[in-house]
Design a protein around this motif. Structure first.
Motif, PDB file in Angstrom:
ATOM      1  N   VAL A 152      -6.386   1.349  -4.186  1.00 30.43           N
ATOM      2  CA  VAL A 152      -5.335   0.879  -3.274  1.00 30.43           C
ATOM      3  C   VAL A 152      -5.914   0.690  -1.877  1.00 30.43           C
ATOM      4  CG1 VAL A 152      -3.233   1.574  -2.058  1.00 30.43           C
ATOM      5  CG2 VAL A 152      -3.349   1.787  -4.512  1.00 30.43           C
ATOM      6  N   PHE A 153      -6.693   1.663  -1.418  1.00 28.65           N
ATOM      7  CA  PHE A 153      -7.250   1.553  -0.076  1.00 28.65           C
ATOM      8  C   PHE A 153      -8.378   0.517  -0.007  1.00 28.65           C
ATOM      9  CE2 PHE A 153      -5.120   5.712   0.340  1.00 28.65           C
ATOM     10  CZ  PHE A 153      -4.293   5.370   1.398  1.00 28.65           C
ATOM     11  N   VAL A 160       1.877   6.188  -7.211  1.00 31.89           N
ATOM     12  CA  VAL A 160       0.843   7.041  -7.812  1.00 31.89           C
ATOM     13  C   VAL A 160       1.286   8.500  -7.745  1.00 31.89           C
ATOM     14  CG1 VAL A 160      -1.512   7.912  -7.504  1.00 31.89           C
ATOM     15  CG2 VAL A 160      -1.084   5.454  -7.461  1.00 31.89           C
ATOM     16  N   VAL A 161       1.864   8.900  -6.621  1.00 29.59           N
ATOM     17  CA  VAL A 161       2.373  10.269  -6.500  1.00 29.59           C
ATOM     18  C   VAL A 161       3.490  10.506  -7.516  1.00 29.59           C
ATOM     19  CG1 VAL A 161       3.614  11.859  -4.973  1.00 29.59           C
ATOM     20  CG2 VAL A 161       1.694  10.518  -4.096  1.00 29.59           C
ATOM     21  N   ASP A 194      -7.015   5.239  -8.724  1.00 32.83           N
ATOM     22  CA  ASP A 194      -5.945   4.366  -8.247  1.00 32.83           C
ATOM     23  C   ASP A 194      -5.781   4.438  -6.734  1.00 32.83           C
ATOM     24  OD1 ASP A 194      -5.528   3.492 -10.789  1.00 32.83           O
ATOM     25  OD2 ASP A 194      -3.645   4.580 -11.104  1.00 32.83           O
ATOM     26  N   VAL A 195      -5.866   5.632  -6.171  1.00 29.02           N
ATOM     27  CA  VAL A 195      -5.735   5.777  -4.719  1.00 29.02           C
ATOM     28  C   VAL A 195      -6.902   5.089  -4.015  1.00 29.02           C
ATOM     29  CG1 VAL A 195      -5.723   7.438  -2.823  1.00 29.02           C
ATOM     30  CG2 VAL A 195      -4.323   7.851  -4.853  1.00 29.02           C
ATOM     31  N   GLU A 227       2.523   1.553  -3.471  1.00 32.22           N
ATOM     32  CA  GLU A 227       1.582   1.931  -4.530  1.00 32.22           C
ATOM     33  C   GLU A 227       1.153   3.388  -4.404  1.00 32.22           C
ATOM     34  OE1 GLU A 227       0.510   0.580  -7.355  1.00 32.22           O
ATOM     35  OE2 GLU A 227       1.758  -1.180  -7.047  1.00 32.22           O
ATOM     36  N   VAL A 228       0.931   3.863  -3.205  1.00 32.15           N
ATOM     37  CA  VAL A 228       0.567   5.276  -3.015  1.00 32.15           C
ATOM     38  C   VAL A 228       1.722   6.176  -3.453  1.00 32.15           C
ATOM     39  CG1 VAL A 228       0.070   7.047  -1.273  1.00 32.15           C
ATOM     40  CG2 VAL A 228      -1.175   4.883  -1.243  1.00 32.15           C
ATOM     41  N   LEU A 229       2.945   5.805  -3.058  1.00 32.57           N
ATOM     42  CA  LEU A 229       4.103   6.596  -3.490  1.00 32.57           C
ATOM     43  C   LEU A 229       4.301   6.523  -5.000  1.00 32.57           C
ATOM     44  CD1 LEU A 229       6.649   5.794  -0.638  1.00 32.57           C
ATOM     45  CD2 LEU A 229       5.392   7.926  -1.026  1.00 32.57           C
ATOM     46  N   VAL A 274       0.837  -1.205   0.000  1.00 31.98           N
ATOM     47  CA  VAL A 274       0.000   0.000   0.000  1.00 31.98           C
ATOM     48  C   VAL A 274       0.869   1.251   0.000  1.00 31.98           C
ATOM     49  CG1 VAL A 274      -1.659   1.336   1.372  1.00 31.98           C
ATOM     50  CG2 VAL A 274      -2.016  -1.114   1.020  1.00 31.98           C
ATOM     51  N   LEU A 275       1.881   1.264   0.847  1.00 33.77           N
ATOM     52  CA  LEU A 275       2.777   2.418   0.898  1.00 33.77           C
ATOM     53  C   LEU A 275       3.474   2.621  -0.450  1.00 33.77           C
ATOM     54  CD1 LEU A 275       4.176   4.654   2.560  1.00 33.77           C
ATOM     55  CD2 LEU A 275       5.923   2.943   3.122  1.00 33.77           C
TER      56      LEU A 275
END
Length: 140
Positions: free
Chosen positions: A56-57, A35-36, A52-53, A31-33, A28-29
């Motif tokens: 992910v959640f 996406v950023v 996408d965010v 994938e979020v990074l 999760v960490l």
């Protein structure tokens, strides 16, 4: 004479569920990074960033429920909880495949992260099926 029942819960399944819980946090960490990163570097549509965010959640929530129910079903040798965990595996695999195949931009890091996640899913599926076959026989 009293007959003793053996413990049927799977240590292997519990180990993989435990590892998957930690890997989920990393996934999760990362994938979020990612996406950023993709939003800053690549021409990423803003609608897709939000999607996408959210996905992910959503994947994190489904995986947490699946891991919790799988662990609970395994430790208590409860068929229904294990079957629920197996049911949560389907949307989890579909969402992982989304991040592997259907994102706007898929980087090599995404491929590695999703490959490890799908490998964990495959092994847990195998151990869950074995547990679901073993638990009912012991209670009969």
């Amino acid at each position: 004479m009293m007959q003793q029942k053996g413990v049927l819960s799977s240590v292997s399944l519990e180990i993989f569920l435990y590892l998957n819980a930690y890997y989920l946090a990393l996934f999760v960490l990362a994938e979020v990074l990612l996406v950023v990163y993709k939003a800053e570097v690549l021409p990423y549509p803003s609608n897709n960033i939000a999607l996408d965010v959210v996905l992910v959640f959503l994947l994190a929530f489904i995986e947490l429920m699946r891991i919790f129910m799988g662990s609970k079903g395994n430790l208590t040798e409860h068929v229904v909880a294990s079957a629920i965990s197996l049911g949560f595996l389907i949307p989890s695999v579909v969402l992982t495949l989304y991040f592997l195949l259907w994102q706007t931009f898929v980087l090599r890091v995404d491929v590695v992260l999703c490959g490890v996640m799908l490998s964990l899913h495959a092994v847990e599926f195998l151990f869950l099926c074995i547990a679901l076959c073993t638990f009912p026989r012991a209670h009969a």
